[in-house]
Scaffold this motif. Structure first.
Motif, PDB file in Angstrom:
ATOM      1  N   ALA A 182     -47.355 -49.445 -77.097  1.00  0.00           N
ATOM      2  CA  ALA A 182     -46.914 -49.938 -76.751  1.00  0.00           C
ATOM      3  C   ALA A 182     -46.691 -51.397 -76.122  1.00  0.00           C
ATOM      4  N   VAL A 183     -47.322 -52.383 -76.016  1.00  0.00           N
ATOM      5  CA  VAL A 183     -46.904 -53.283 -75.176  1.00  0.00           C
ATOM      6  C   VAL A 183     -45.655 -53.866 -73.949  1.00  0.00           C
ATOM      7  N   ILE A 184     -45.648 -53.281 -73.345  1.00  0.00           N
ATOM      8  CA  ILE A 184     -43.905 -53.614 -72.546  1.00  0.00           C
ATOM      9  C   ILE A 184     -44.436 -54.549 -71.586  1.00  0.00           C
ATOM     10  N   TRP A 185     -43.085 -54.990 -71.073  1.00  0.00           N
ATOM     11  CA  TRP A 185     -43.050 -56.329 -69.815  1.00  0.00           C
ATOM     12  C   TRP A 185     -41.506 -55.702 -69.515  1.00  0.00           C
ATOM     13  N   ALA A 186     -41.085 -56.742 -67.942  1.00  0.00           N
ATOM     14  CA  ALA A 186     -40.370 -57.198 -67.604  1.00  0.00           C
ATOM     15  C   ALA A 186     -40.546 -58.834 -67.009  1.00  0.00           C
ATOM     16  N   LYS A 187     -39.109 -59.316 -67.471  1.00  0.00           N
ATOM     17  CA  LYS A 187     -39.057 -60.434 -66.885  1.00  0.00           C
ATOM     18  C   LYS A 187     -37.506 -61.032 -66.097  1.00  0.00           C
ATOM     19  N   ASP A 188     -37.820 -61.322 -64.857  1.00  0.00           N
ATOM     20  CA  ASP A 188     -36.806 -62.237 -64.025  1.00  0.00           C
ATOM     21  C   ASP A 188     -35.721 -63.285 -65.393  1.00  0.00           C
ATOM     22  N   ARG A 189     -34.612 -63.775 -64.786  1.00  0.00           N
ATOM     23  CA  ARG A 189     -33.838 -64.509 -65.746  1.00  0.00           C
ATOM     24  C   ARG A 189     -34.647 -65.633 -65.338  1.00  0.00           C
ATOM     25  N   ALA A 239     -51.146 -52.554 -71.887  1.00  0.00           N
ATOM     26  CA  ALA A 239     -51.284 -52.476 -72.634  1.00  0.00           C
ATOM     27  C   ALA A 239     -50.486 -53.991 -73.459  1.00  0.00           C
ATOM     28  N   PHE A 240     -50.334 -54.682 -72.023  1.00  0.00           N
ATOM     29  CA  PHE A 240     -49.336 -55.868 -72.055  1.00  0.00           C
ATOM     30  C   PHE A 240     -50.690 -56.930 -71.367  1.00  0.00           C
ATOM     31  N   GLU A 241     -51.299 -55.807 -70.059  1.00  0.00           N
ATOM     32  CA  GLU A 241     -52.848 -56.539 -69.528  1.00  0.00           C
ATOM     33  C   GLU A 241     -54.486 -56.981 -71.047  1.00  0.00           C
ATOM     34  N   GLU A 242     -54.374 -55.248 -71.019  1.00  0.00           N
ATOM     35  CA  GLU A 242     -55.004 -55.733 -72.296  1.00  0.00           C
ATOM     36  C   GLU A 242     -55.340 -57.250 -73.153  1.00  0.00           C
ATOM     37  N   PHE A 243     -53.630 -56.423 -74.108  1.00  0.00           N
ATOM     38  CA  PHE A 243     -53.724 -57.662 -75.123  1.00  0.00           C
ATOM     39  C   PHE A 243     -53.615 -59.211 -74.164  1.00  0.00           C
ATOM     40  N   HIS A 244     -53.198 -60.169 -73.261  1.00  0.00           N
ATOM     41  CA  HIS A 244     -54.206 -60.805 -72.513  1.00  0.00           C
ATOM     42  C   HIS A 244     -55.530 -60.921 -71.749  1.00  0.00           C
ATOM     43  N   ARG A 245     -55.961 -59.440 -71.997  1.00  0.00           N
ATOM     44  CA  ARG A 245     -57.188 -59.822 -71.380  1.00  0.00           C
ATOM     45  C   ARG A 245     -57.097 -60.091 -70.211  1.00  0.00           C
ATOM     46  N   LYS A 300     -46.202 -64.710 -63.489  1.00  0.00           N
ATOM     47  CA  LYS A 300     -46.971 -65.819 -64.844  1.00  0.00           C
ATOM     48  C   LYS A 300     -45.525 -65.844 -65.650  1.00  0.00           C
ATOM     49  N   THR A 301     -46.000 -66.475 -66.422  1.00  0.00           N
ATOM     50  CA  THR A 301     -44.222 -67.099 -67.819  1.00  0.00           C
ATOM     51  C   THR A 301     -44.865 -67.136 -68.563  1.00  0.00           C
ATOM     52  N   ASP A 302     -44.651 -66.815 -69.685  1.00  0.00           N
ATOM     53  CA  ASP A 302     -44.662 -67.087 -71.205  1.00  0.00           C
ATOM     54  C   ASP A 302     -45.573 -68.310 -71.299  1.00  0.00           C
ATOM     55  N   TYR A 303     -45.295 -69.941 -71.124  1.00  0.00           N
ATOM     56  CA  TYR A 303     -45.595 -70.787 -70.807  1.00  0.00           C
ATOM     57  C   TYR A 303     -47.984 -70.826 -70.045  1.00  0.00           C
ATOM     58  N   ASP A 304     -47.667 -69.269 -68.855  1.00  0.00           N
ATOM     59  CA  ASP A 304     -48.733 -69.664 -69.014  1.00  0.00           C
ATOM     60  C   ASP A 304     -49.747 -69.167 -69.573  1.00  0.00           C
ATOM     61  N   LEU A 305     -48.930 -67.584 -70.729  1.00  0.00           N
ATOM     62  CA  LEU A 305     -49.906 -66.685 -71.602  1.00  0.00           C
ATOM     63  C   LEU A 305     -49.802 -66.987 -72.453  1.00  0.00           C
ATOM     64  N   PHE A 306     -49.366 -68.278 -73.091  1.00  0.00           N
ATOM     65  CA  PHE A 306     -49.270 -68.361 -75.008  1.00  0.00           C
ATOM     66  C   PHE A 306     -48.903 -70.115 -74.813  1.00  0.00           C
ATOM     67  N   PRO A 307     -49.452 -70.422 -75.855  1.00  0.00           N
ATOM     68  CA  PRO A 307     -48.957 -72.202 -76.489  1.00  0.00           C
ATOM     69  C   PRO A 307     -47.679 -72.257 -75.769  1.00  0.00           C
ATOM     70  N   ALA A 308     -47.691 -73.789 -76.162  1.00  0.00           N
ATOM     71  CA  ALA A 308     -45.940 -74.443 -75.631  1.00  0.00           C
ATOM     72  C   ALA A 308     -44.933 -73.875 -76.490  1.00  0.00           C
ATOM     73  N   SER A 309     -44.889 -74.176 -77.668  1.00  0.00           N
ATOM     74  CA  SER A 309     -44.547 -74.069 -78.825  1.00  0.00           C
ATOM     75  C   SER A 309     -44.102 -72.521 -79.377  1.00  0.00           C
ATOM     76  N   ARG A 312     -54.380 -62.422 -81.415  1.00  0.00           N
ATOM     77  CA  ARG A 312     -55.104 -61.104 -81.250  1.00  0.00           C
ATOM     78  C   ARG A 312     -56.583 -60.339 -82.176  1.00  0.00           C
ATOM     79  N   ASP A 313     -57.416 -61.253 -80.753  1.00  0.00           N
ATOM     80  CA  ASP A 313     -58.942 -60.806 -81.648  1.00  0.00           C
ATOM     81  C   ASP A 313     -59.053 -61.402 -82.787  1.00  0.00           C
ATOM     82  N   GLY A 314     -58.782 -62.532 -82.937  1.00  0.00           N
ATOM     83  CA  GLY A 314     -58.980 -63.256 -84.109  1.00  0.00           C
ATOM     84  C   GLY A 314     -58.648 -63.049 -85.225  1.00  0.00           C
ATOM     85  N   ILE A 315     -57.209 -62.354 -84.934  1.00  0.00           N
ATOM     86  CA  ILE A 315     -56.494 -62.466 -86.494  1.00  0.00           C
ATOM     87  C   ILE A 315     -54.676 -62.914 -86.171  1.00  0.00           C
ATOM     88  N   VAL A 316     -54.053 -63.008 -86.791  1.00  0.00           N
ATOM     89  CA  VAL A 316     -52.742 -63.235 -86.904  1.00  0.00           C
ATOM     90  C   VAL A 316     -51.849 -61.422 -86.683  1.00  0.00           C
TER      91      VAL A 316
END
Length: 325
Positions: free
Chosen positions: A84-91, A101-107, A115-124, A151-155
């Motif tokens: 499973a994809v696992i992560w932790a974030k501060d406030r 798995a998280f790092e492989e998902f984001h290559r 990094k924050t979600d804004y560094d890894l995903f579109p703003a929306s 992910r990998d060209g699919i949703v």
């Protein structure tokens, strides 16, 4: 005592006084020197004790650092072994822990911490994720959501669980998250639902066919007996069966028997009369048998014109009429 002796005496007294003062100063200096040596020895002992305490603390810190590093390595090894994809974030939304798995998902192997979600995903998408994070902190409880992520060209579909992480004082200081890929499960569910829908439709088709059985009585005569409760859908199915049977058997007479129909309303009666008229258009004559008082009342109230449709009281009468004709 003459003047010279007096002078010598006085000089001797002065010299003795100076000697006494010198001896006093010497004794005082010696006393101060002893006190300074005592203070230096005490300071040396204190410094040695402080150095020993510092060395002990350094050893403890070193052991704690080693233990902390071992614990962090152990935790990282465990989360990396989980598919499973696992992560932790501060406030503030910065990632403080990610697994393989998280790092492989984001290559981005080793490059997601900080990094924050804004560094890894579109703003929306990042806005939606942060909104869920705020719910976790506000409720101070587990929050589960279903997310769709590219992910990998699919949703891909993920079942994500986010939960608060507390420090030693019991204060919520971060959040943890576990996302399980449910793409294949949802695809299988969709396929199973589609297959189930096909089975249900096939069963309905069989039931429709059984509920509207077409019976050839002779080369020119077919019978369609209707039994049970009728609705508009079933009446339309009877119409289709009747017209298909007329064409298939090249029938000149089609007997539509409603003796077994329990009840009938205006829409159903209208549908059956339309079926009879449709049969006339393709060259068959319709014989309507078994009309009950209730149906006759409905037909009369609707003012339906039965011209061109033979109506008889019983099925036997209808069959006899068709054979004679």
């Amino acid at each position: 005592m003459n003047t010279q002796e007096t002078t010598l005496y006085e000089e001797n007294v002065r010299l003795r006084a100076r000697l006494n003062r010198s001896e006093h100063h010497a004794r005082e200096n010696e006393r101060m020197l002893v006190e300074q040596e005592r203070m230096l020895a005490a300071a040396k002992r204190e410094i040695e004790a402080k150095n020993a305490e510092i060395a002990r603390l350094r050893a403890q810190l070193g052991a704690a650092a080693v233990e902390r590093e071992c614990r962090e390595t152990l935790i990282q090894s465990i989360v990396n072994a989980v598919p499973a994809v696992i992560w932790a974030k501060d406030r503030d939304g910065r990632h403080i822990l990610t697994n393989k798995a998280f790092e492989e998902f984001h290559r981005a192997p080793g490059g997601c911490v900080g990094k924050t979600d804004y560094d890894l995903f579109p703003a929306s998408m990042a806005d939606e994720m942060r909104a869920v994070d705020r719910k976790v902190f506000a409720a101070d409880a587990l929050v589960e959501v279903e997310e769709t992520l590219p992910r990998d060209g699919i949703v891909a579909s993920y079942q994500t669980s986010k939960f608060p992480i507390r420090n030693a004082q019991g204060e919520t200081c971060a959040l943890g998250a576990i996302a399980i890929d449910i793409t294949e499960r949802k695809r299988a569910e969709a396929e199973r639902a589609a297959l189930q829908a096909q089975v249900i439709e096939a069963q309905r088709a069989v039931l429709r066919e059984l509920s509207t059985p077409l019976i050839p009585l002779s080369p020119n005569v077919i019978l369609l007996p209707l039994i049970g409760a009728m609705d508009v859908e079933r009446a339309d199915q009877a119409t289709a069966t009747l017209l298909r049977g007329i064409e298939q058997h090249r029938a000149k007479f089609a007997i539509l028997d409603v003796t077994g129909v329990k009840n009938i309303d205006a829409p159903v009666a209208d549908a059956l009369i339309r079926a009879a008229r449709s049969a006339r258009l393709i060259g068959a004559r319709v014989i309507l048998t078994g009309i009950q008082p209730r149906m006759a009342e409905v037909l009369a109230r609707l003012g339906i014109d039965l011209k061109g449709i033979v109506t008889l009281g019983t099925l036997q009468a209808g069959i006899a009429y068709a054979i004679r004709s």
